[in-house]
Design a protein around this motif. Structure first.
Motif, short mmCIF file in Angstrom:
data_model
loop_
_atom_site.label_atom_id
_atom_site.label_comp_id
_atom_site.label_asym_id
_atom_site.label_seq_id
_atom_site.Cartn_x
_atom_site.Cartn_y
_atom_site.Cartn_z
N ARG A 37 88.18 -29.28 -106.28
CA ARG A 37 87.55 -29.81 -107.44
C ARG A 37 88.37 -29.98 -108.45
O ARG A 37 88.06 -31.10 -109.56
CB ARG A 37 86.28 -28.97 -107.66
N SER A 42 86.31 -34.87 -103.73
CA SER A 42 84.90 -34.39 -103.60
C SER A 42 84.65 -33.25 -102.32
O SER A 42 85.77 -33.20 -101.61
CB SER A 42 84.01 -35.38 -103.06
N LYS A 43 83.57 -32.70 -102.26
CA LYS A 43 83.58 -31.59 -101.25
C LYS A 43 83.53 -32.35 -99.76
O LYS A 43 84.22 -31.81 -98.89
CB LYS A 43 82.20 -30.60 -101.49
N ASP A 44 82.82 -33.43 -99.63
CA ASP A 44 82.92 -34.25 -98.48
C ASP A 44 84.27 -34.60 -97.99
O ASP A 44 84.71 -34.53 -96.92
CB ASP A 44 82.01 -35.40 -98.63
N VAL A 45 85.15 -34.82 -99.00
CA VAL A 45 86.54 -35.29 -98.67
C VAL A 45 87.41 -34.08 -98.19
O VAL A 45 88.03 -34.18 -97.23
CB VAL A 45 87.51 -36.29 -99.79
N ASP A 47 86.13 -31.13 -96.92
CA ASP A 47 85.86 -30.72 -95.65
C ASP A 47 86.15 -31.60 -94.60
O ASP A 47 86.50 -31.12 -93.56
CB ASP A 47 84.15 -30.96 -95.81
N GLY A 48 86.43 -32.81 -94.75
CA GLY A 48 87.05 -33.86 -93.91
C GLY A 48 88.63 -33.30 -93.48
O GLY A 48 89.05 -33.49 -92.46
#
Length: 133
Positions: A37, A42-45, A47-48
């Motif tokens: 952050r 982003s969290k989605d990126v 987590d990817g």
């Protein structure tokens, strides 16, 4: 702070380091997410990146490499456990970054003098400055 690719590379390196012990603890995940952050990822990126590593990008400046080394020290100590394998890996990462071996050793030695092994940024910077003057 650098390009999007550099940020993903930083995070990938940190994730790989956190998984040295073949697990990713909740405290490590939380710390890594905060770093993501702060880098604007982003969290989605993020987590990817847990599923697929980003290509390695060498950090351009010595200052960026020292900051990344400091992040890795913080990550290593987030779970209040240190293993010889983590310390050796961190030392080798520092060498690959082009950091002075004696400075790396000194940082790894002095961290035990501080609460939670967290080397204050000014102390870390002064150690590295001494080896560049």
């Amino acid at each position: 702070m650098g390009t999007h690719e550099e940020k993903l590379s930083i995070l990938s390196e940190m994730i790989a380091f956190a998984r040295i012990d073949h697990s990713l603890k909740q405290s490590e995940y939380g710390f890594l997410l905060k770093v993501a952050r702060s880098l604007g990822v982003s969290k989605d990126v993020f987590d990817g990146l847990l599923k697929q590593k980003s290509p390695k990008v060498r950090l351009k400046t010595q200052a960026e490499r020292i900051v990344q080394f400091h992040r890795l020290i913080l990550l290593m100590n987030i779970d209040h456990e240190q293993h010889r394998k983590e310390i050796n890996t961190l030392y080798n990462i520092g060498l690959k970054m082009g950091l002075p071996p004696a400075a790396i050793s000194q940082v790894l030695e002095v961290m035990h003098r501080y609460p939670d092994n967290i080397v204050p940024p000014d102390v870390l910077i002064n150690i590295f400055k001494a080896y560049y003057n």
